[in-house]
Design an enzyme around this catalytic site. Structure first.
Site, mmCIF file in Angstrom:
data_model
loop_
_atom_site.group_PDB
_atom_site.id
_atom_site.type_symbol
_atom_site.label_atom_id
_atom_site.label_comp_id
_atom_site.label_asym_id
_atom_site.label_seq_id
_atom_site.Cartn_x
_atom_site.Cartn_y
_atom_site.Cartn_z
ATOM 1 N N HIS A 123 0.803 -1.217 0.000
ATOM 2 C CA HIS A 123 0.000 0.000 0.000
ATOM 3 C C HIS A 123 0.842 1.277 0.000
ATOM 4 O O HIS A 123 1.889 1.357 0.638
ATOM 5 C CB HIS A 123 -0.924 0.007 1.223
ATOM 6 C CG HIS A 123 -0.176 -0.069 2.526
ATOM 7 N ND1 HIS A 123 0.270 1.037 3.211
ATOM 8 C CD2 HIS A 123 0.223 -1.131 3.264
ATOM 9 C CE1 HIS A 123 0.898 0.666 4.318
ATOM 10 N NE2 HIS A 123 0.881 -0.655 4.367
ATOM 11 N N ASP A 124 0.385 2.235 -0.765
ATOM 12 C CA ASP A 124 0.938 3.591 -0.790
ATOM 13 C C ASP A 124 2.339 3.671 -1.390
ATOM 14 O O ASP A 124 2.993 4.709 -1.290
ATOM 15 C CB ASP A 124 0.937 4.215 0.617
ATOM 16 C CG ASP A 124 -0.447 4.207 1.248
ATOM 17 O OD1 ASP A 124 -1.327 4.904 0.717
ATOM 18 O OD2 ASP A 124 -0.652 3.497 2.247
ATOM 19 N N GLY A 141 5.192 -0.922 2.379
ATOM 20 C CA GLY A 141 4.333 0.251 2.273
ATOM 21 C C GLY A 141 5.097 1.559 2.257
ATOM 22 O O GLY A 141 6.154 1.700 2.863
#
Length: 269
Positions: A123-124, A141
């Site tokens: 994520h991200d 992440g």
């Protein structure tokens, strides 16, 4: 304009957006918020979920899971996004997660990337163009990976780490610090081992510019003074040299991770 081709065994939501020439193979699942741009091809057994957009000409191979819930306990169902660029090749069993509220709500992968079997993008993470991840690479992440970075197999990257453009990360390396542009890092824990000279030559950088970059590298990672002082000296001595100034700007930028250094604290070459 050619109509999308969807295999009878595939499950495609009525809300999904399918561009011209899209091919969806056997047993694929495409959820309602997914957008597949022109000529995207899902070979077979691909599962795409969430608010996911995939650029034109990208190919995704069997058993990839794209856009599913992030592996982050702080995620609470926010409508975050995953954007994958054009002409990417995503091989078997790759997993790529969308963003989270704590990281900008977006995971993004650029154009012309090759992500080999078993790799993971968390994520991200923000991935640039022309990035190559060999098998089983793990990007944690919030990482930022610039253009033309190459990862060897089984390389893993600590969360919030930055990797500068044209860097090379060796196989089986654990990267827990920022890697300068044009740098090469190897090991567990990884250390800076020099410049990615092979990559620079392959991309046809000017020979004199490479020589100046090598001189700046030796200056920045020498044993005299502080890193800040050495970076300032290199910035002044090599004014107008783009490669050197890329490295200077990268080191000067704020980061959550330390700059990866040579094993002995200074450059040997």
């Amino acid at each position: 304009m050619s109509q999308p081709s969807v295999h009878p065994t595939a499950i495609v939501s009525a809300g999904a957006g399918l561009g011209s020439g899209v091919k969806i193979g056997p047993y694929c699942i495409v959820s309602e918020k997914v957008v597949l741009h022109d000529n995207v091809e899902l070979i077979s057994h691909v599962s795409i979920d969430g608010n996911t957009e995939i650029g034109a000409g990208t190919q995704i191979y069997p058993f990839a899971a794209i856009g599913h819930k992030p592996q982050d306990l702080k995620y609470h169902g926010e409508d975050s996004r995953l954007v994958i660029g054009e002409r990417c090749v995503i091989r078997e069993s790759v997993t790529i997660n969308p963003g989270t509220e704590g990281g900008g709500m977006l995971t993004k992968i650029g154009n012309d990337c090759l992500i080999m079997a078993g790799a993971h993008v968390a994520h991200d993470a923000i991935i640039g163009n022309n990035v190559i991840m060999a098998n089983y690479v793990g990007i944690a992440g919030h990482c930022q990976i610039a253009d033309n970075v190459i990862f060897g197999g089984n390389c893993v990257v600590h969360q919030f780490t930055r990797i500068g453009r044209h860097a090379f990360l060796g196989a089986h390396s654990m990267i827990d610090g920022d890697v300068i542009p044009y740098g090469m890092a190897v090991g567990n824990r990884a250390a800076l081992t020099g410049l990615n000279l092979v990559g620079l030559k392959r991309h046809k950088f000017d020979r004199e510019a490479i020589h100046r970059l090598r001189a700046a590298y030796r200056m920045i990672f020498s044993s005299e003074g502080t890193l800040r002082e050495r970076v300032e000296d290199a910035a002044g001595l090599f004014q107008g040299d783009q490669l050197v100034q890329d490295v200077v700007a990268f080191i000067a930028a704020a980061s959550d991770r330390p700059i990866l250094l040579p094993r002995n604290g200074h450059a040997d070459d």
